[in-house]
Design a protein around this motif. Structure first.
Motif, PDB file in Angstrom:
ATOM      1  N   SER A 196       0.817  -1.220   0.000  1.00  0.00           N
ATOM      2  CA  SER A 196       0.000   0.000   0.000  1.00  0.00           C
ATOM      3  C   SER A 196       0.843   1.259   0.000  1.00  0.00           C
ATOM      4  CB  SER A 196      -0.923   0.023   1.223  1.00  0.00           C
ATOM      5  OG  SER A 196      -1.915  -0.963   1.106  1.00  0.00           O
ATOM      6  N   ASP A 197       0.365   2.260  -0.746  1.00  0.00           N
ATOM      7  CA  ASP A 197       1.005   3.571  -0.764  1.00  0.00           C
ATOM      8  C   ASP A 197       0.566   4.311   0.502  1.00  0.00           C
ATOM      9  OD1 ASP A 197       1.339   6.459  -1.278  1.00  0.00           O
ATOM     10  OD2 ASP A 197       1.880   5.845  -3.302  1.00  0.00           O
ATOM     11  N   PRO A 198       1.505   4.925   1.259  1.00  0.00           N
ATOM     12  CA  PRO A 198       1.104   5.596   2.506  1.00  0.00           C
ATOM     13  C   PRO A 198       0.303   6.874   2.288  1.00  0.00           C
ATOM     14  CG  PRO A 198       3.508   5.647   2.217  1.00  0.00           C
ATOM     15  CD  PRO A 198       2.965   4.916   1.064  1.00  0.00           C
TER      16      PRO A 198
ATOM     17  N   SER B 293      -4.804  -0.386   0.729  1.00  0.00           N
ATOM     18  CA  SER B 293      -5.889  -1.304   1.081  1.00  0.00           C
ATOM     19  C   SER B 293      -6.898  -0.577   1.975  1.00  0.00           C
ATOM     20  CB  SER B 293      -5.331  -2.522   1.813  1.00  0.00           C
ATOM     21  OG  SER B 293      -4.738  -2.117   3.029  1.00  0.00           O
ATOM     22  N   ASP B 294      -8.115  -1.145   2.049  1.00  0.00           N
ATOM     23  CA  ASP B 294      -9.178  -0.530   2.859  1.00  0.00           C
ATOM     24  C   ASP B 294      -8.751  -0.417   4.325  1.00  0.00           C
ATOM     25  OD1 ASP B 294     -10.722  -0.332   0.614  1.00  0.00           O
ATOM     26  OD2 ASP B 294     -11.814  -2.197   0.951  1.00  0.00           O
ATOM     27  N   GLU B 295      -8.005  -1.435   4.787  1.00  0.00           N
ATOM     28  CA  GLU B 295      -7.557  -1.460   6.193  1.00  0.00           C
ATOM     29  C   GLU B 295      -6.634  -0.267   6.503  1.00  0.00           C
ATOM     30  OE1 GLU B 295      -5.068  -4.484   9.068  1.00  0.00           O
ATOM     31  OE2 GLU B 295      -5.829  -5.271   7.170  1.00  0.00           O
ATOM     32  N   VAL B 296      -5.684  -0.011   5.586  1.00  0.00           N
ATOM     33  CA  VAL B 296      -4.748   1.116   5.780  1.00  0.00           C
ATOM     34  C   VAL B 296      -5.510   2.440   5.712  1.00  0.00           C
ATOM     35  CG1 VAL B 296      -2.776   2.344   4.767  1.00  0.00           C
ATOM     36  CG2 VAL B 296      -2.722  -0.140   4.914  1.00  0.00           C
ATOM     37  N   ARG B 297      -6.478   2.520   4.776  1.00  0.00           N
ATOM     38  CA  ARG B 297      -7.250   3.759   4.646  1.00  0.00           C
ATOM     39  C   ARG B 297      -8.032   4.046   5.932  1.00  0.00           C
ATOM     40  NH1 ARG B 297     -10.532   2.561   0.875  1.00  0.00           N
ATOM     41  NH2 ARG B 297      -9.199   2.932  -0.913  1.00  0.00           N
ATOM     42  N   GLN B 298      -8.623   2.985   6.504  1.00  0.00           N
ATOM     43  CA  GLN B 298      -9.380   3.172   7.759  1.00  0.00           C
ATOM     44  C   GLN B 298      -8.472   3.672   8.872  1.00  0.00           C
ATOM     45  OE1 GLN B 298     -11.216  -0.646   8.320  1.00  0.00           O
ATOM     46  NE2 GLN B 298     -12.709  -0.313   6.677  1.00  0.00           N
ATOM     47  N   LYS B 299      -7.276   3.080   8.961  1.00  0.00           N
ATOM     48  CA  LYS B 299      -6.316   3.506  10.005  1.00  0.00           C
ATOM     49  C   LYS B 299      -5.991   4.990   9.858  1.00  0.00           C
ATOM     50  CE  LYS B 299      -3.751  -0.754  11.057  1.00  0.00           C
ATOM     51  NZ  LYS B 299      -2.509  -1.478  10.785  1.00  0.00           N
ATOM     52  N   LEU B 300      -5.741   5.401   8.609  1.00  0.00           N
ATOM     53  CA  LEU B 300      -5.383   6.808   8.363  1.00  0.00           C
ATOM     54  C   LEU B 300      -6.556   7.737   8.668  1.00  0.00           C
ATOM     55  CD1 LEU B 300      -3.280   6.470   5.080  1.00  0.00           C
ATOM     56  CD2 LEU B 300      -2.430   7.158   7.305  1.00  0.00           C
ATOM     57  N   GLU B 301      -7.781   7.282   8.340  1.00  0.00           N
ATOM     58  CA  GLU B 301      -8.964   8.110   8.618  1.00  0.00           C
ATOM     59  C   GLU B 301      -9.177   8.279  10.117  1.00  0.00           C
ATOM     60  OE1 GLU B 301     -12.039   6.103   6.457  1.00  0.00           O
ATOM     61  OE2 GLU B 301     -11.486   7.047   4.531  1.00  0.00           O
ATOM     62  N   GLN B 302      -8.758   7.244  10.890  1.00  0.00           N
ATOM     63  CA  GLN B 302      -8.891   7.324  12.347  1.00  0.00           C
ATOM     64  C   GLN B 302      -7.725   8.094  12.979  1.00  0.00           C
ATOM     65  OE1 GLN B 302      -9.119   3.162  13.205  1.00  0.00           O
ATOM     66  NE2 GLN B 302     -11.169   2.950  12.314  1.00  0.00           N
ATOM     67  N   GLY B 303      -6.826   8.564  12.122  1.00  0.00           N
ATOM     68  CA  GLY B 303      -5.688   9.360  12.614  1.00  0.00           C
ATOM     69  C   GLY B 303      -4.541   8.535  13.155  1.00  0.00           C
ATOM     70  N   ALA B 304      -4.550   7.218  12.908  1.00  0.00           N
ATOM     71  CA  ALA B 304      -3.468   6.350  13.404  1.00  0.00           C
ATOM     72  C   ALA B 304      -2.213   6.538  12.551  1.00  0.00           C
ATOM     73  CB  ALA B 304      -3.917   4.895  13.358  1.00  0.00           C
ATOM     74  N   GLU B 305      -1.064   6.315  13.177  1.00  0.00           N
ATOM     75  CA  GLU B 305       0.219   6.394  12.465  1.00  0.00           C
ATOM     76  C   GLU B 305       0.472   5.065  11.752  1.00  0.00           C
ATOM     77  OE1 GLU B 305       3.147   8.607  12.358  1.00  0.00           O
ATOM     78  OE2 GLU B 305       1.510  10.044  12.629  1.00  0.00           O
TER      79      GLU B 305
ATOM     80  N   ASN C 269       0.878  -5.315  -6.801  1.00  0.00           N
ATOM     81  CA  ASN C 269       0.383  -3.941  -6.696  1.00  0.00           C
ATOM     82  C   ASN C 269       1.556  -2.955  -6.682  1.00  0.00           C
ATOM     83  OD1 ASN C 269      -1.520  -1.834  -6.343  1.00  0.00           O
ATOM     84  ND2 ASN C 269      -1.161  -1.847  -4.145  1.00  0.00           N
ATOM     85  N   ARG C 270       1.487  -1.943  -7.551  1.00  0.00           N
ATOM     86  CA  ARG C 270       2.515  -0.900  -7.701  1.00  0.00           C
ATOM     87  C   ARG C 270       3.823  -1.439  -8.290  1.00  0.00           C
ATOM     88  NH1 ARG C 270       3.527   1.896  -2.423  1.00  0.00           N
ATOM     89  NH2 ARG C 270       4.212   3.644  -3.684  1.00  0.00           N
ATOM     90  N   GLY C 271       3.723  -2.615  -8.917  1.00  0.00           N
ATOM     91  CA  GLY C 271       4.926  -3.198  -9.516  1.00  0.00           C
ATOM     92  C   GLY C 271       4.671  -3.627 -10.951  1.00  0.00           C
ATOM     93  N   ILE C 272       5.398  -4.656 -11.375  1.00  0.00           N
ATOM     94  CA  ILE C 272       5.284  -5.171 -12.736  1.00  0.00           C
ATOM     95  C   ILE C 272       4.870  -6.636 -12.641  1.00  0.00           C
ATOM     96  CG2 ILE C 272       6.601  -5.725 -14.839  1.00  0.00           C
ATOM     97  CD1 ILE C 272       8.488  -3.374 -14.080  1.00  0.00           C
TER      98      ILE C 272
END
Length: 374
Positions: free
Chosen positions: A77-79, A86-98, A146-149
């Motif tokens: 996943s791109d930070p 991924s949806d999991e990373v997006r949720q973490k970021l929306e909750q303000g988690a590092e 993902n994000r590769g070849i």
């Protein structure tokens, strides 16, 4: 280079440098343009055995700079880009988690011919999902790519259904796995590269049309060039670090050129008249659908960005239009792909230009030299 970076570099498998590859300019250009703009839709490389297809693709992945990824994330996943996380990373970021971030080389994933759909797309552990109430997902090759070849050798021998799955993911940028009412999706944006030998059969036209570009490669015929390739390979095998050191400055210059092009791409403009003429060529050649128009526009912009310009020229279009259209002309599945002569003829008439006589160069598998600006 820091000691850690140095030790990481030495721990990695040594790869033949991209800038040392002799000839096959058509394939190299198509690959670079797809890396600059992955939305072009991938490359289908058709050519003789032993012409360096796999070597070139590995070299391209090795050339690219490291990318930031969320640590311990199976989808690379791109930070910062929501479309590449991924949806999991997006949720973490929306909750303000590092989220911890690592840097790693762009992945090149090889798809084995015998791969099953589960191996490609990933699987859902239904038992675990039902007993523990969690979505237990075992990621597949699409997650890794993902994000590769994603490289599929002998793509013409792969099951049509799997080719469809790959092309769908490459086009949408997402992979969805559904089983027993449970659905999981993850980002799967990659540059799809397929290669094959025409002697072993062609892809169906419907599938072929969905590859953005089609590069034809031929065995180099000129004895002097063949000797140069053989000597280079021997020199590399004998002492890889020394050989890599010789090409290091060229590799860095090309890497920087690709990075600059990726950043410049959004500023590149293509004149309305040129866009109309591209569509006229597609219309005259009776190309089905609008993929040909879209890909030619994208590829011409990527080429302008690669050469550090913000305006697309007629010459940019000339250099990419055959790569973008030649595989879209076939109507009869038994007919072989036109070498590009029809496309060039239509282009020359509609754009009112004379084509350079580089037939001899094409026959030698050399084509127009890529410009690497230092």
């Amino acid at each position: 280079m820091t000691p850690t970076a140095q030790s990481t570099a030495s721990a990695r498998r040594v790869v033949f440098p991209f800038t040392a590859i002799v000839g096959q300019e058509e394939m190299k250009l198509a690959l670079l343009l797809n890396v600059i703009d992955p939305k072009i839709g991938g490359v289908m490389i058709m050519g003789d055995r032993g012409t360096g297809k796999t070597t070139t693709i590995r070299a391209l992945a090795d050339l690219l700079p490291e990318i930031p990824v969320v640590a311990n994330d199976p989808f690379n996943s791109d930070p910062s880009d929501p479309d590449l996380m991924s949806d999991e990373v997006r949720q973490k970021l929306e909750q303000g988690a590092e989220v911890p971030v690592n840097h790693r080389k762009v992945q090149m994933v090889d798809l084995p011919l015998g791969a099953t759909e589960d191996r490609v797309c990933g699987t859902i552990d239904i038992e675990k999902a039902l007993s523990e109430g969690v979505k237990a997902f075992e990621p597949g090759l699409l997650a890794k790519a993902n994000r590769g070849i994603l490289y599929v050798d002998e793509v013409n021998l792969l099951d049509d259904h799997l080719v469809d799955v790959l092309l769908d993911s490459a086009a949408s940028g997402w992979n969805t796995v559904e089983r027993e009412g449970i659905s999981i999706r993850h980002p799967a944006r990659f540059v799809l590269v397929g290669s094959g030998n025409p002697e072993e059969g062609e892809l169906r036209p419907q599938l072929l049309d969905r590859f953005g570009m089609h590069a034809e490669i031929h065995t180099v015929k000129e004895p002097a060039l063949r000797v140069q390739i053989v000597e280079q390979r021997a020199e590399f095998d004998q002492n890889p670090p020394e050989f890599l050191a010789k090409y290091q400055s060229q590799q860095q210059a090309l890497q920087q050129q690709v990075v600059n092009a990726q950043q410049l791409l959004k500023e590149v403009k293509i004149d309305y008249d040129l866009r109309v003429k591209i569509s006229e060529v597609c219309s005259e050649l009776d190309v089905d659908g609008l993929r040909g128009d879209i890909v030619t526009n994208r590829a011409a912009k990527a080429l302008a960005a690669f050469e550090g310009r913000t305006e697309v020229t007629v010459d940019d279009i000339r250099r990419v239009i055959t790569l973008c259209l030649r595989h879209r002309l076939r109507k009869d599945p038994l007919e072989s792909i036109d070498s590009g002569y029809k496309v060039e003829k239509a282009f020359a008439r509609i754009f009112g230009v004379e084509l350079p006589d580089d037939d001899a160069a094409q026959k030698n598998g050399v084509g127009q030299k890529l410009g690497v600006r230092s």
